[in-house]
Design a protein around this motif. Structure first.
Motif, PDB file in Angstrom:
ATOM      1  N   GLN A  13       0.774  -1.363  -0.005  1.00 65.54           N
ATOM      2  CA  GLN A  13      -0.031   0.011   0.070  1.00 65.54           C
ATOM      3  C   GLN A  13       1.021   1.315   0.042  1.00 65.54           C
ATOM      4  O   GLN A  13       0.605   2.258  -0.782  1.00 65.54           O
ATOM      5  CB  GLN A  13      -1.013  -0.026   1.200  1.00 65.54           C
ATOM      6  CG  GLN A  13      -2.027  -1.141   1.068  1.00 65.54           C
ATOM      7  CD  GLN A  13      -2.833  -1.112   2.428  1.00 65.54           C
ATOM      8  OE1 GLN A  13      -2.374  -0.807   3.507  1.00 65.54           O
ATOM      9  NE2 GLN A  13      -4.314  -1.470   2.307  1.00 65.54           N
ATOM     10  N   LYS A  58       2.261   1.761  -3.500  1.00 68.38           N
ATOM     11  CA  LYS A  58       1.190   2.178  -4.400  1.00 68.38           C
ATOM     12  C   LYS A  58       1.075   3.620  -4.331  1.00 68.38           C
ATOM     13  O   LYS A  58       0.998   4.371  -5.179  1.00 68.38           O
ATOM     14  CB  LYS A  58       0.030   1.547  -4.284  1.00 68.38           C
ATOM     15  CG  LYS A  58      -0.128  -0.182  -4.667  1.00 68.38           C
ATOM     16  CD  LYS A  58      -1.269  -0.766  -4.508  1.00 68.38           C
ATOM     17  CE  LYS A  58      -1.346  -2.115  -5.191  1.00 68.38           C
ATOM     18  NZ  LYS A  58      -2.786  -2.833  -4.891  1.00 68.38           N
ATOM     19  N   PHE A  59       0.964   4.108  -2.886  1.00 69.38           N
ATOM     20  CA  PHE A  59       0.786   5.428  -2.574  1.00 69.38           C
ATOM     21  C   PHE A  59       1.944   6.295  -3.233  1.00 69.38           C
ATOM     22  O   PHE A  59       1.574   7.411  -3.831  1.00 69.38           O
ATOM     23  CB  PHE A  59       0.762   5.541  -1.136  1.00 69.38           C
ATOM     24  CG  PHE A  59       0.545   7.081  -0.656  1.00 69.38           C
ATOM     25  CD1 PHE A  59      -0.447   7.777  -0.885  1.00 69.38           C
ATOM     26  CD2 PHE A  59       1.746   7.708  -0.128  1.00 69.38           C
ATOM     27  CE1 PHE A  59      -0.561   9.013  -0.189  1.00 69.38           C
ATOM     28  CE2 PHE A  59       1.787   9.022   0.302  1.00 69.38           C
ATOM     29  CZ  PHE A  59       0.516   9.794   0.269  1.00 69.38           C
ATOM     30  N   SER A  69       3.631   5.343  -5.523  1.00 68.31           N
ATOM     31  CA  SER A  69       3.793   5.513  -7.207  1.00 68.31           C
ATOM     32  C   SER A  69       2.734   6.649  -7.568  1.00 68.31           C
ATOM     33  O   SER A  69       3.006   6.945  -8.646  1.00 68.31           O
ATOM     34  CB  SER A  69       3.322   4.164  -7.579  1.00 68.31           C
ATOM     35  OG  SER A  69       4.505   3.300  -7.128  1.00 68.31           O
ATOM     36  N   TYR A  70       1.695   6.833  -6.958  1.00 71.58           N
ATOM     37  CA  TYR A  70       0.673   7.782  -7.509  1.00 71.58           C
ATOM     38  C   TYR A  70       1.255   9.246  -7.329  1.00 71.58           C
ATOM     39  O   TYR A  70       0.613  10.119  -7.878  1.00 71.58           O
ATOM     40  CB  TYR A  70      -0.584   7.593  -6.840  1.00 71.58           C
ATOM     41  CG  TYR A  70      -1.376   6.312  -7.383  1.00 71.58           C
ATOM     42  CD1 TYR A  70      -1.806   6.268  -8.276  1.00 71.58           C
ATOM     43  CD2 TYR A  70      -1.637   5.180  -6.219  1.00 71.58           C
ATOM     44  CE1 TYR A  70      -2.467   5.091  -9.120  1.00 71.58           C
ATOM     45  CE2 TYR A  70      -2.234   4.057  -6.842  1.00 71.58           C
ATOM     46  CZ  TYR A  70      -2.910   3.929  -8.229  1.00 71.58           C
ATOM     47  OH  TYR A  70      -3.676   3.142  -8.758  1.00 71.58           O
ATOM     48  N   GLN A  71       2.355   9.316  -6.403  1.00 76.52           N
ATOM     49  CA  GLN A  71       2.579  10.846  -6.143  1.00 76.52           C
ATOM     50  C   GLN A  71       3.557  11.312  -7.158  1.00 76.52           C
ATOM     51  O   GLN A  71       4.740  10.722  -7.329  1.00 76.52           O
ATOM     52  CB  GLN A  71       3.044  11.149  -4.752  1.00 76.52           C
ATOM     53  CG  GLN A  71       2.376  10.396  -3.901  1.00 76.52           C
ATOM     54  CD  GLN A  71       0.886  10.843  -3.914  1.00 76.52           C
ATOM     55  OE1 GLN A  71       0.640  12.100  -3.845  1.00 76.52           O
ATOM     56  NE2 GLN A  71      -0.123  10.160  -3.740  1.00 76.52           N
ATOM     57  N   THR A  72       3.527  12.394  -8.203  1.00 78.72           N
ATOM     58  CA  THR A  72       4.319  12.880  -9.131  1.00 78.72           C
ATOM     59  C   THR A  72       5.087  13.801  -8.520  1.00 78.72           C
ATOM     60  O   THR A  72       6.498  13.927  -8.492  1.00 78.72           O
ATOM     61  CB  THR A  72       3.367  13.402 -10.245  1.00 78.72           C
ATOM     62  OG1 THR A  72       2.734  12.335 -10.621  1.00 78.72           O
ATOM     63  CG2 THR A  72       4.449  13.688 -11.246  1.00 78.72           C
ATOM     64  N   LEU A  82      -4.706  18.930  -5.864  1.00 80.48           N
ATOM     65  CA  LEU A  82      -3.863  18.073  -6.434  1.00 80.48           C
ATOM     66  C   LEU A  82      -4.304  17.703  -7.819  1.00 80.48           C
ATOM     67  O   LEU A  82      -5.638  17.914  -8.321  1.00 80.48           O
ATOM     68  CB  LEU A  82      -4.473  16.802  -5.921  1.00 80.48           C
ATOM     69  CG  LEU A  82      -4.007  16.494  -4.209  1.00 80.48           C
ATOM     70  CD1 LEU A  82      -4.684  15.239  -3.535  1.00 80.48           C
ATOM     71  CD2 LEU A  82      -2.585  16.348  -4.142  1.00 80.48           C
ATOM     72  N   SER A 113      -3.178  16.223 -12.201  1.00 77.63           N
ATOM     73  CA  SER A 113      -2.649  15.268 -12.874  1.00 77.63           C
ATOM     74  C   SER A 113      -1.868  16.083 -13.947  1.00 77.63           C
ATOM     75  O   SER A 113      -1.918  17.261 -14.351  1.00 77.63           O
ATOM     76  CB  SER A 113      -3.628  14.393 -13.603  1.00 77.63           C
ATOM     77  OG  SER A 113      -4.445  15.234 -14.589  1.00 77.63           O
TER      78      SER A 113
END
Length: 282
Positions: free
Chosen positions: A185, A188-189, A191-194, A224, A226
């Motif tokens: 988890q 994954k967290f 990985s989602y943060q750019t 937030l 994308s």
């Protein structure tokens, strides 16, 4: 232990390897001194092995492998010797069907976990239940001990039922399972943060390229955003972008995993190299 075997790969791997190496292959060679009799006995044995299951589901080697896994995972299992016409066959009984798991309060000096004892404490009968599709245990039948093969690996002299080989490692295995889940988890967290936009007031500029028309519960522009590949972005004065970095999982976590895996191996009496790291076995 069943839950771990179904959902935790290290425990599942141990069971499969143990069963494969113990009962992966089985052969019989007759030595009566008469070649014709030897050949006849071996033909009978091969035919019986392919048709020994009373319920017509498994061959003999498969039944042995499943029995090895049951003894390790559940603690024990059994086979009823059944007369089927002129043949003797085996009917498998899983651990939870030897005595109902819902009736443990009926245990007494002459009945322990589905095992009926005589006046000397010797197994006299085994009470076998039928497990329904709704997980109910009905229709108990008492099987004479002479017609029941009870397989278990006792750890005490007075035990009548076996215990899971993973009993001493259940907590460690569950901790490892939960730790891996939490680490996944976290990965994954991360990985989602750019990246993170740093501004003077901690909010997103409504005219900023990163900002959108979406409003949060405080009627503020969402911060937030994308980012599309290859996009050039412009920031307002006083803002900068800091890329999000993560070092999960770290080297210490890998060592923790190996330590817990070694504890699991100790509980079933297998070397770590055999179970998880063949390179360490030489």
């Amino acid at each position: 232990a069943r839950d771990l075997a179904d959902n935790f790969p290290p425990v599942r791997s141990l069971l499969l390897k143990f069963a494969t190496y113990v009962a992966g292959r089985l052969s019989y060679q007759a030595r009566t001194g008469d070649r014709e009799i030897d050949a006849a006995v071996e033909r009978y044995w091969q035919r019986w092995c392919s048709d020994c299951d009373f319920l017509r589901r498994h061959d003999f080697v498969t039944m042995l492998q499943l029995a090895v896994q049951s003894v390790l995972r559940d603690g024990d299992c059994g086979f009823i010797i059944v007369r089927d016409g002129d043949e003797l066959r085996l009917q498998a009984v899983e651990s939870d069907r030897i005595g109902s798991p819902y009736n443990r309060l009926i245990d007494s000096d002459d009945y322990i976990g589905g095992v009926v004892l005589d006046e000397f404490g010797r197994p006299k009968e085994y009470e076998v239940y039928v497990r329904t599709i709704n997980n109910q245990y009905v229709s108990p039948t008492r099987i004479p001990a002479a017609e029941f093969l009870h397989l278990f690996d006792p750890t005490r002299l007075d035990e009548y039922r076996g215990r899971s080989a993973f009993a001493t490692a259940l907590n460690a295995a569950r901790d490892l399972q939960e730790a891996l889940k939490a680490e996944v988890q976290a990965i994954k967290f991360a990985s989602y943060q750019t990246g993170v936009i740093v501004s003077e007031n901690g909010g997103a500029d409504a005219a900023d390229y990163f900002a959108t028309s979406d409003q949060n519960s405080f009627n503020q522009t969402d911060k937030l955003q994308s980012v599309d590949p290859g996009t050039l972005n412009y920031l307002s004065p006083g803002e900068k972008v800091e890329m999000f970095t993560s070092d999960r999982p770290g080297g210490a976590f890998a060592e923790f995993v190996r330590l817990v895996q070694s504890h699991i191996c100790m509980s079933v009496g297998l070397p770590y190299g055999f179970a998880f790291d063949a390179d360490k076995s030489g």
